[in-house]
Design a protein around this motif. Sequence first.
Motif, PDB file in Angstrom:
ATOM      1  N   ARG A 119       0.838  -1.205   0.000  1.00  0.00           N
ATOM      2  CA  ARG A 119       0.000   0.000   0.000  1.00  0.00           C
ATOM      3  C   ARG A 119       0.879   1.264   0.000  1.00  0.00           C
ATOM      4  O   ARG A 119       0.646   2.198  -0.765  1.00  0.00           O
ATOM      5  N   ARG A 120       1.897   1.258   0.850  1.00  0.00           N
ATOM      6  CA  ARG A 120       2.765   2.432   0.973  1.00  0.00           C
ATOM      7  C   ARG A 120       3.466   2.741  -0.341  1.00  0.00           C
ATOM      8  O   ARG A 120       3.787   3.893  -0.629  1.00  0.00           O
ATOM      9  N   GLU A 121       3.705   1.688  -1.148  1.00  0.00           N
ATOM     10  CA  GLU A 121       4.411   1.895  -2.411  1.00  0.00           C
ATOM     11  C   GLU A 121       3.454   2.093  -3.586  1.00  0.00           C
ATOM     12  O   GLU A 121       3.866   2.033  -4.750  1.00  0.00           O
ATOM     13  N   GLY A 122       2.165   2.291  -3.300  1.00  0.00           N
ATOM     14  CA  GLY A 122       1.220   2.622  -4.358  1.00  0.00           C
ATOM     15  C   GLY A 122       0.657   1.434  -5.125  1.00  0.00           C
ATOM     16  O   GLY A 122       0.012   1.602  -6.161  1.00  0.00           O
ATOM     17  N   VAL A 123       0.868   0.239  -4.619  1.00  0.00           N
ATOM     18  CA  VAL A 123       0.307  -0.959  -5.253  1.00  0.00           C
ATOM     19  C   VAL A 123      -1.206  -0.987  -5.003  1.00  0.00           C
ATOM     20  O   VAL A 123      -1.667  -0.533  -3.951  1.00  0.00           O
ATOM     21  N   THR A 124      -1.976  -1.505  -5.970  1.00  0.00           N
ATOM     22  CA  THR A 124      -3.428  -1.588  -5.781  1.00  0.00           C
ATOM     23  C   THR A 124      -3.940  -3.012  -5.654  1.00  0.00           C
ATOM     24  O   THR A 124      -4.994  -3.253  -5.082  1.00  0.00           O
ATOM     25  N   ASN A 125      -3.190  -3.970  -6.222  1.00  0.00           N
ATOM     26  CA  ASN A 125      -3.631  -5.372  -6.227  1.00  0.00           C
ATOM     27  C   ASN A 125      -2.528  -6.284  -5.704  1.00  0.00           C
ATOM     28  O   ASN A 125      -1.366  -6.104  -6.057  1.00  0.00           O
ATOM     29  N   VAL A 126      -2.923  -7.268  -4.933  1.00  0.00           N
ATOM     30  CA  VAL A 126      -1.949  -8.277  -4.507  1.00  0.00           C
ATOM     31  C   VAL A 126      -2.456  -9.651  -4.903  1.00  0.00           C
ATOM     32  O   VAL A 126      -3.669  -9.878  -5.005  1.00  0.00           O
ATOM     33  N   THR A 127      -1.513 -10.539  -5.144  1.00  0.00           N
ATOM     34  CA  THR A 127      -1.888 -11.900  -5.494  1.00  0.00           C
ATOM     35  C   THR A 127      -1.005 -12.867  -4.733  1.00  0.00           C
ATOM     36  O   THR A 127       0.096 -12.517  -4.294  1.00  0.00           O
ATOM     37  N   THR A 128      -1.482 -14.081  -4.570  1.00  0.00           N
ATOM     38  CA  THR A 128      -0.711 -15.086  -3.863  1.00  0.00           C
ATOM     39  C   THR A 128      -1.286 -16.467  -4.124  1.00  0.00           C
ATOM     40  O   THR A 128      -2.313 -16.600  -4.804  1.00  0.00           O
ATOM     41  N   GLU A 129      -0.589 -17.476  -3.586  1.00  0.00           N
ATOM     42  CA  GLU A 129      -1.117 -18.834  -3.607  1.00  0.00           C
ATOM     43  C   GLU A 129      -1.458 -19.216  -2.183  1.00  0.00           C
ATOM     44  O   GLU A 129      -0.978 -18.612  -1.229  1.00  0.00           O
ATOM     45  N   THR A 184      -3.876 -18.902 -16.521  1.00  0.00           N
ATOM     46  CA  THR A 184      -2.485 -18.503 -16.734  1.00  0.00           C
ATOM     47  C   THR A 184      -1.809 -19.491 -17.684  1.00  0.00           C
ATOM     48  O   THR A 184      -2.252 -20.629 -17.836  1.00  0.00           O
ATOM     49  N   ARG A 185      -0.740 -19.023 -18.266  1.00  0.00           N
ATOM     50  CA  ARG A 185       0.089 -19.853 -19.137  1.00  0.00           C
ATOM     51  C   ARG A 185       0.613 -21.084 -18.355  1.00  0.00           C
ATOM     52  O   ARG A 185       0.529 -22.227 -18.801  1.00  0.00           O
ATOM     53  N   ALA A 186       1.135 -20.803 -17.132  1.00  0.00           N
ATOM     54  CA  ALA A 186       1.696 -21.884 -16.310  1.00  0.00           C
ATOM     55  C   ALA A 186       0.636 -22.940 -16.011  1.00  0.00           C
ATOM     56  O   ALA A 186       0.882 -24.143 -16.125  1.00  0.00           O
ATOM     57  N   GLY A 187      -0.577 -22.471 -15.652  1.00  0.00           N
ATOM     58  CA  GLY A 187      -1.665 -23.390 -15.326  1.00  0.00           C
ATOM     59  C   GLY A 187      -2.065 -24.214 -16.534  1.00  0.00           C
ATOM     60  O   GLY A 187      -2.273 -25.430 -16.444  1.00  0.00           O
ATOM     61  N   LYS A 188      -2.177 -23.546 -17.691  1.00  0.00           N
ATOM     62  CA  LYS A 188      -2.548 -24.245 -18.939  1.00  0.00           C
ATOM     63  C   LYS A 188      -1.538 -25.338 -19.261  1.00  0.00           C
ATOM     64  O   LYS A 188      -1.912 -26.459 -19.617  1.00  0.00           O
ATOM     65  N   ASP A 189      -0.254 -24.991 -19.161  1.00  0.00           N
ATOM     66  CA  ASP A 189       0.780 -25.979 -19.479  1.00  0.00           C
ATOM     67  C   ASP A 189       0.666 -27.203 -18.569  1.00  0.00           C
ATOM     68  O   ASP A 189       0.771 -28.343 -19.025  1.00  0.00           O
ATOM     69  N   ILE A 190       0.448 -26.948 -17.302  1.00  0.00           N
ATOM     70  CA  ILE A 190       0.382 -28.056 -16.340  1.00  0.00           C
ATOM     71  C   ILE A 190      -0.853 -28.912 -16.597  1.00  0.00           C
ATOM     72  O   ILE A 190      -0.795 -30.139 -16.601  1.00  0.00           O
ATOM     73  N   LEU A 191      -1.993 -28.256 -16.877  1.00  0.00           N
ATOM     74  CA  LEU A 191      -3.232 -29.007 -17.117  1.00  0.00           C
ATOM     75  C   LEU A 191      -3.202 -29.762 -18.445  1.00  0.00           C
ATOM     76  O   LEU A 191      -3.803 -30.832 -18.577  1.00  0.00           O
ATOM     77  N   THR A 192      -2.495 -29.208 -19.420  1.00  0.00           N
ATOM     78  CA  THR A 192      -2.388 -29.902 -20.703  1.00  0.00           C
ATOM     79  C   THR A 192      -1.588 -31.195 -20.526  1.00  0.00           C
ATOM     80  O   THR A 192      -1.956 -32.245 -21.036  1.00  0.00           O
ATOM     81  N   ALA A 193      -0.518 -31.092 -19.743  1.00  0.00           N
ATOM     82  CA  ALA A 193       0.308 -32.277 -19.504  1.00  0.00           C
ATOM     83  C   ALA A 193      -0.416 -33.284 -18.615  1.00  0.00           C
ATOM     84  O   ALA A 193      -0.264 -34.487 -18.770  1.00  0.00           O
ATOM     85  N   ASN A 194      -1.208 -32.785 -17.669  1.00  0.00           N
ATOM     86  CA  ASN A 194      -1.878 -33.678 -16.716  1.00  0.00           C
ATOM     87  C   ASN A 194      -3.220 -33.074 -16.301  1.00  0.00           C
ATOM     88  O   ASN A 194      -3.312 -32.315 -15.342  1.00  0.00           O
ATOM     89  N   PRO A 195      -4.301 -33.433 -17.028  1.00  0.00           N
ATOM     90  CA  PRO A 195      -5.619 -32.824 -16.774  1.00  0.00           C
ATOM     91  C   PRO A 195      -6.150 -33.092 -15.367  1.00  0.00           C
ATOM     92  O   PRO A 195      -7.000 -32.355 -14.879  1.00  0.00           O
ATOM     93  N   ASN A 196      -5.648 -34.149 -14.699  1.00  0.00           N
ATOM     94  CA  ASN A 196      -6.141 -34.459 -13.353  1.00  0.00           C
ATOM     95  C   ASN A 196      -5.251 -33.906 -12.256  1.00  0.00           C
ATOM     96  O   ASN A 196      -5.362 -34.319 -11.104  1.00  0.00           O
ATOM     97  N   GLU A 207       1.388 -19.688 -10.877  1.00  0.00           N
ATOM     98  CA  GLU A 207       0.252 -18.930 -11.410  1.00  0.00           C
ATOM     99  C   GLU A 207       0.193 -17.514 -10.835  1.00  0.00           C
ATOM    100  O   GLU A 207      -0.012 -16.540 -11.558  1.00  0.00           O
ATOM    101  N   ALA A 208       0.397 -17.417  -9.511  1.00  0.00           N
ATOM    102  CA  ALA A 208       0.315 -16.097  -8.877  1.00  0.00           C
ATOM    103  C   ALA A 208       1.451 -15.185  -9.350  1.00  0.00           C
ATOM    104  O   ALA A 208       1.243 -13.998  -9.617  1.00  0.00           O
ATOM    105  N   VAL A 209       2.656 -15.744  -9.476  1.00  0.00           N
ATOM    106  CA  VAL A 209       3.791 -14.936  -9.931  1.00  0.00           C
ATOM    107  C   VAL A 209       3.520 -14.439 -11.352  1.00  0.00           C
ATOM    108  O   VAL A 209       3.771 -13.274 -11.677  1.00  0.00           O
ATOM    109  N   GLU A 210       2.960 -15.307 -12.174  1.00  0.00           N
ATOM    110  CA  GLU A 210       2.655 -14.905 -13.549  1.00  0.00           C
ATOM    111  C   GLU A 210       1.627 -13.765 -13.564  1.00  0.00           C
ATOM    112  O   GLU A 210       1.777 -12.788 -14.312  1.00  0.00           O
ATOM    113  N   LEU A 211       0.612 -13.865 -12.726  1.00  0.00           N
ATOM    114  CA  LEU A 211      -0.396 -12.797 -12.671  1.00  0.00           C
ATOM    115  C   LEU A 211       0.247 -11.469 -12.253  1.00  0.00           C
ATOM    116  O   LEU A 211      -0.013 -10.416 -12.852  1.00  0.00           O
ATOM    117  N   ALA A 212       1.138 -11.539 -11.249  1.00  0.00           N
ATOM    118  CA  ALA A 212       1.797 -10.310 -10.772  1.00  0.00           C
ATOM    119  C   ALA A 212       2.652  -9.701 -11.884  1.00  0.00           C
ATOM    120  O   ALA A 212       2.675  -8.483 -12.070  1.00  0.00           O
TER     121      ALA A 212
END
Length: 448
Positions: A119-129, A184-196, A207-212
């Motif tokens: 907040r102090r640095e002017g960020v508006t959105n945070v993401t995490t896992e 996310t790209r990372a999520g798609k790659d993982i699900l394509t390789a292993n849908p379950n 996924e969270a790092v990619e979104l950030a």
Amino acid sequence: MLAEEDIPRRWYNIQADMPNKPMPPLNPATREVLRAEDLFPIFAEELCRQEMNQTDAWIDMPEEVREMYKYYRSTPLVRAYGLEKALGTPAHIYFKNESVSPMGSHKLNSAIPQAYYCRREGVTNVTTETGAGQWGASLAYAAKLFGLEAAVYQVKLSYEQKPYRRSMMQTFGAQVTPSPSMSTRAGKDILTANPNHQGSLGTAISEAVELARTTPNCKYTLGSVLSHVTLHQTVIGLEAEKQMEMAGEYPDIVVACFGGGSNFGGIAFPFMRHNILEGKTTRFIAAEPASCPKLTRGEFRYDFGDEAGYTPLLPMFTLGHNFMPPNVHAGGLRYHGAGVIVSQLLKDGLMEAVDVEQIESFDAGVLFARSEGIIPAPESCHAIAATIREALKCKESGEEKVILFNLSGHGLIDMASYDKYLAGDLINYSLSDEQIQRNISALDKTMH
Ligand SMILES: *Cc1c(COP(=O)(O)O)cnc(C)c1O
């Protein structure tokens, strides 16, 4: 309990006092030593500086953070007379009760400063896992406190197993996505390789790092593993130090459960300081699940913090970033690696690690519940199991050792896990050496 004015005003940075500093994180592409600035695109800048700070032993808490701490701190230090009696041990057992935080675990201790610096640095959105949802709930609430939007990727297995933590995050206004996801790209790659794919913390981090990285004004936050997270958690041990003094005792043994190391470091480091600087001989025991044994059976080497390989390379005890931990109920302990500080301390023999099977952990948790009236988080049950082992050794030897453990959280939202235990449906997951070696040996040899 401490008086309000005795709540610490500074966090303790053990990096400054370590005999051997952690080796530096490396840029995965160039293998060059990472500087704090290299992390600015992902994390709040002040957190990057704290992460890399190896010189200042004390870091001031911002007044705004300390004000928020006062809502639930200090947390009680409790003598576990009931547990001592149930065990018939001469040991004096104390626990620091972090379960009284409004989120039910220690995680809020770092969520508050992380949201504050963003907040102090002017960020508006945070993401995490989040795994079990303890960190996600804490971040969701801290984000709300400081007027930030939060997007949380929750490990799919936990999203399904622990629906109430998801509800908590949503109640605080966070957007929650089960991971791996197609967003996310990372999520798609993982699900394509292993849908379950059932998800893991490593995947959700990707996924969270990619979104950030791809969203303006959005920063990533992490609830464990990194050194700045453990720094914030030292408020636990600094309070406990004063409280033990009030009780007229000093711990011979300090115990905590171990996921990435933040609650362990939080309670241990302020006491370990006296081992390093004054030659005290307290033992420090990290208790990890036998199903995810990076400290007791992993290898010390450079590895990624996440499954997709987006994070810097970190020198740590690891089972390999592709390691898929079995589905134990202690979701917060299902992570393949250990923080860099703890890894170095373990390598240098300044601490110990033990592993605990799932059923032993719940045996311990239920005994604790029946003797102290608090139902512990499945993660915390590991610390209790390790404490009980030490207390029973004292019974054998007749020693009156002082044992302090961290009760990292309560288990009131994990009752489905207790149901399974009580029904006799829980199993142990013993990994063969071959299973453990498979992931480690698949890692790039040049990363050694
Ligand atoms: C997240 C969590 C843990 C594990 O994380 P550490 O960083 O190793 O402390 C342990 N206990 C509880 C209750 C948790 O929520």
